[in-house]
Design a protein around this motif. Structure first.
Motif, PDB file in Angstrom:
ATOM      1  N   ILE A  20      -8.131  -1.409   3.972  1.00 32.57           N
ATOM      2  CA  ILE A  20      -8.541  -0.311   3.105  1.00 32.57           C
ATOM      3  C   ILE A  20      -9.691   0.469   3.732  1.00 32.57           C
ATOM      4  O   ILE A  20      -9.731   1.699   3.676  1.00 32.57           O
ATOM      5  CB  ILE A  20      -8.913  -0.855   1.714  1.00 32.57           C
ATOM      6  CG1 ILE A  20      -7.632  -1.283   0.988  1.00 32.57           C
ATOM      7  CG2 ILE A  20      -9.675   0.176   0.899  1.00 32.57           C
ATOM      8  CD1 ILE A  20      -7.847  -1.928  -0.354  1.00 32.57           C
ATOM      9  N   ARG A  79      -8.066   8.991   5.987  1.00 30.89           N
ATOM     10  CA  ARG A  79      -8.070   9.091   4.526  1.00 30.89           C
ATOM     11  C   ARG A  79      -7.376  10.357   4.037  1.00 30.89           C
ATOM     12  O   ARG A  79      -6.898  10.406   2.902  1.00 30.89           O
ATOM     13  CB  ARG A  79      -9.488   9.001   3.980  1.00 30.89           C
ATOM     14  CG  ARG A  79     -10.488  10.009   4.474  1.00 30.89           C
ATOM     15  CD  ARG A  79     -11.862   9.677   3.889  1.00 30.89           C
ATOM     16  NE  ARG A  79     -12.938  10.485   4.425  1.00 30.89           N
ATOM     17  CZ  ARG A  79     -14.066   9.995   4.915  1.00 30.89           C
ATOM     18  NH1 ARG A  79     -14.256   8.698   4.970  1.00 30.89           N
ATOM     19  NH2 ARG A  79     -15.028  10.783   5.358  1.00 30.89           N
ATOM     20  N   CYS A  87       0.965   4.192  -2.737  1.00 25.13           N
ATOM     21  CA  CYS A  87       0.703   5.592  -2.400  1.00 25.13           C
ATOM     22  C   CYS A  87       1.677   6.538  -3.091  1.00 25.13           C
ATOM     23  O   CYS A  87       1.295   7.583  -3.582  1.00 25.13           O
ATOM     24  CB  CYS A  87       0.788   5.790  -0.880  1.00 25.13           C
ATOM     25  SG  CYS A  87      -0.781   5.574  -0.051  1.00 25.13           S
ATOM     26  N   SER A 139      -9.601   4.442   4.995  1.00 21.50           N
ATOM     27  CA  SER A 139     -10.574   5.294   4.313  1.00 21.50           C
ATOM     28  C   SER A 139     -11.490   6.017   5.293  1.00 21.50           C
ATOM     29  O   SER A 139     -12.391   6.756   4.871  1.00 21.50           O
ATOM     30  CB  SER A 139     -11.422   4.463   3.337  1.00 21.50           C
ATOM     31  OG  SER A 139     -10.620   3.871   2.339  1.00 21.50           O
ATOM     32  N   MET A 175       0.824  -1.199   0.000  1.00 19.33           N
ATOM     33  CA  MET A 175       0.000   0.000   0.000  1.00 19.33           C
ATOM     34  C   MET A 175       0.863   1.256   0.000  1.00 19.33           C
ATOM     35  O   MET A 175       0.581   2.231  -0.699  1.00 19.33           O
ATOM     36  CB  MET A 175      -0.923  -0.006   1.220  1.00 19.33           C
ATOM     37  CG  MET A 175      -1.973   1.088   1.193  1.00 19.33           C
ATOM     38  SD  MET A 175      -3.066   0.961   2.603  1.00 19.33           S
ATOM     39  CE  MET A 175      -3.844  -0.599   2.278  1.00 19.33           C
ATOM     40  N   SER A 216      -4.654   8.538   1.638  1.00 19.19           N
ATOM     41  CA  SER A 216      -5.128   8.495   0.258  1.00 19.19           C
ATOM     42  C   SER A 216      -4.012   8.876  -0.710  1.00 19.19           C
ATOM     43  O   SER A 216      -3.395   9.935  -0.568  1.00 19.19           O
ATOM     44  CB  SER A 216      -6.307   9.437   0.063  1.00 19.19           C
ATOM     45  OG  SER A 216      -7.402   9.026   0.862  1.00 19.19           O
ATOM     46  N   LEU A 243      -8.893   5.223  -0.918  1.00 19.64           N
ATOM     47  CA  LEU A 243      -8.626   3.824  -1.265  1.00 19.64           C
ATOM     48  C   LEU A 243      -9.895   2.976  -1.302  1.00 19.64           C
ATOM     49  O   LEU A 243      -9.954   1.982  -2.025  1.00 19.64           O
ATOM     50  CB  LEU A 243      -7.605   3.237  -0.288  1.00 19.64           C
ATOM     51  CG  LEU A 243      -6.165   3.710  -0.538  1.00 19.64           C
ATOM     52  CD1 LEU A 243      -5.240   3.265   0.588  1.00 19.64           C
ATOM     53  CD2 LEU A 243      -5.644   3.180  -1.871  1.00 19.64           C
TER      54      LEU A 243
END
Length: 398
Positions: A258, A267, A17, A262, A13, A271, A304
């Motif tokens: 996720i 987030r 990003c 979020s 992840m 994000s 996400l």
């Protein structure tokens, strides 16, 4: 096992990003190319922004065309495309949920600039994506836009029931295709005489270059496990059991992570911002890349939860896409890494024989994603192909 798996997912992840800070500062008014309409929704205070452009004598229009934009962009970008078709068609476009002037943050930015402000900080515009746990709100927008366009066209003198077409791009193609497959609104569906797909999101991104060595295995893993989650495939029993077990263990962890990042607060920190390489693959023409780079109504961060929703929608669509029966013209770039060609090849393989008007225009050796925003010479060729296909469909409908 689970802590190690969790660690790998977090690493993936973070790689995805690439950068999680971005300031979206609007300095100009939103581009308006047609008559503006604001459509009411079921949500109090929420509207959907729509534009309609007609020939000088609207009654001479032979058909109606709805343009459907892609992920994180807006319909205002399509002014040149709309004007190309508006000499003979009624052309419309709608900003879908969380996009363009249907995004309340970007609407305030536009209104602020109109009122005389020099800048407006729209960095929180991407947070509107948090409501998108699937693409149904966007399909609802599409249906509302189609119904509004059809009512508008049917009021005009001349043809009583002009044929209706859609010109869709990327995620807009996935939304349009899945809508046509799933809708129970047969009256509306029967009015759609064809659809043009441009770089449709029928596959998941494949990161190019050295970055892909790190990121693509994670992307493929999440796609593979979600594809098999509670969906046994036609494969040997040992492999089927392995895939089902792998999916049952990993998918709840992935989705839980996720969903966690979020949530409000997180987030804004987690994000991702579009990685730098994406810009190089949008157009094959540097002036267009510069224009895209300077367009601050395009949202460059993605919650996400929204990214996961898109992946899951692609998987669901691929399970049922063989049933797609609306005539289409499919346009894509052979080497596009944003929506790779394998999704288009798979789609065409199971649908092309469904209608004699179905056609495929594969841009051999090309790698850019936004075919409608190609270099002038190539764009002219693509528009000529679309013109020819639409004219034949209009004539067939008479």
């Amino acid at each position: 096992m689970l802590p190690r798996m969790l660690r790998h997912c977090l690493i993936g992840m973070l790689l995805f990003c690439s950068a999680c800070t971005y300031q979206q500062t609007v300095t100009v008014k939103y581009p308006v190319w047609g008559e503006e309409h604001y459509l009411n929704t079921d949500v109090v205070g929420a509207t959907r922004h729509m534009q309609i452009l007609s020939p000088a004598q609207p009654e001479t229009a032979g058909a109606c065309l709805l343009i459907v934009h892609g992920m994180n962009e807006h319909i205002g970008r399509y002014g040149d495309i709309a004007r190309h078709f508006a000499d003979r068609f009624i052309v419309a476009g709608i900003d879908m949920t969380a996009h363009g002037l249907s995004n309340p943050v970007l609407l305030k930015a536009h209104q602020s600039i109109e009122a005389g402000a020099s800048t407006y900080d729209a960095s929180d515009a991407f947070l509107e994506q948090a409501q998108l746990r699937d693409l149904q709100p966007l399909r609802n927008d599409l249906e509302q836009g189609l119904e509004y366009l059809i009512r508008h066209c049917d009021k005009l003198p001349g043809h009583k029931r002009r044929p209706v077409f859609m010109l869709s791009h990327s995620l807009g193609s996935l939304i349009s295709a899945s809508y046509l497959l799933q809708t129970n609104n047969e009256a509306l569906k029967s009015r759609i005489k064809g659809i043009i797909f441009s770089g449709p999101a029928f596959s998941v991104t494949e990161v190019p270059g050295w970055r892909g060595w790190f990121q693509n295995p994670f992307i493929r893993f999440t796609f593979h496990t979600h594809e098999h989650f509670l969906q046994p495939h036609d494969e040997a029993l040992p492999l089927k059991l392995f895939n089902q077990l792998l999916a049952l263990i990993t998918v709840p962890i992935q989705d839980g992570m996720i969903e966690l990042v979020s949530l409000p607060g997180l987030r804004k920190l987690i994000s991702p911002v579009n990685p730098a390489w994406v810009e190089q693959y949008l157009s094959d023409w540097e002036p267009e890349r510069i224009r895209q780079r300077n367009d601050h109504y395009i949202t460059r961060r993605s919650v996400l939860r929204y990214v996961l929703a898109v992946e899951q929608e692609i998987i669901r669509f691929r399970r049922i896409m063989a049933g797609f029966s609306t005539p289409y013209l499919l346009i894509y770039s052979e080497l596009d890494p944003i929506t790779p060609a394998w999704g288009n090849v798979d789609f065409a393989e199971v649908t092309r024989a469904k209608h004699e008007s179905n056609e495929v225009m594969a841009l051999t050796g090309k790698s850019h994603h936004e075919q409608l925003f190609s270099s002038p010479e190539l764009r002219a060729q693509i528009l000529l192909k679309i013109d020819d296909w639409l004219d034949r469909r209009v004539n067939d409908d008479k």
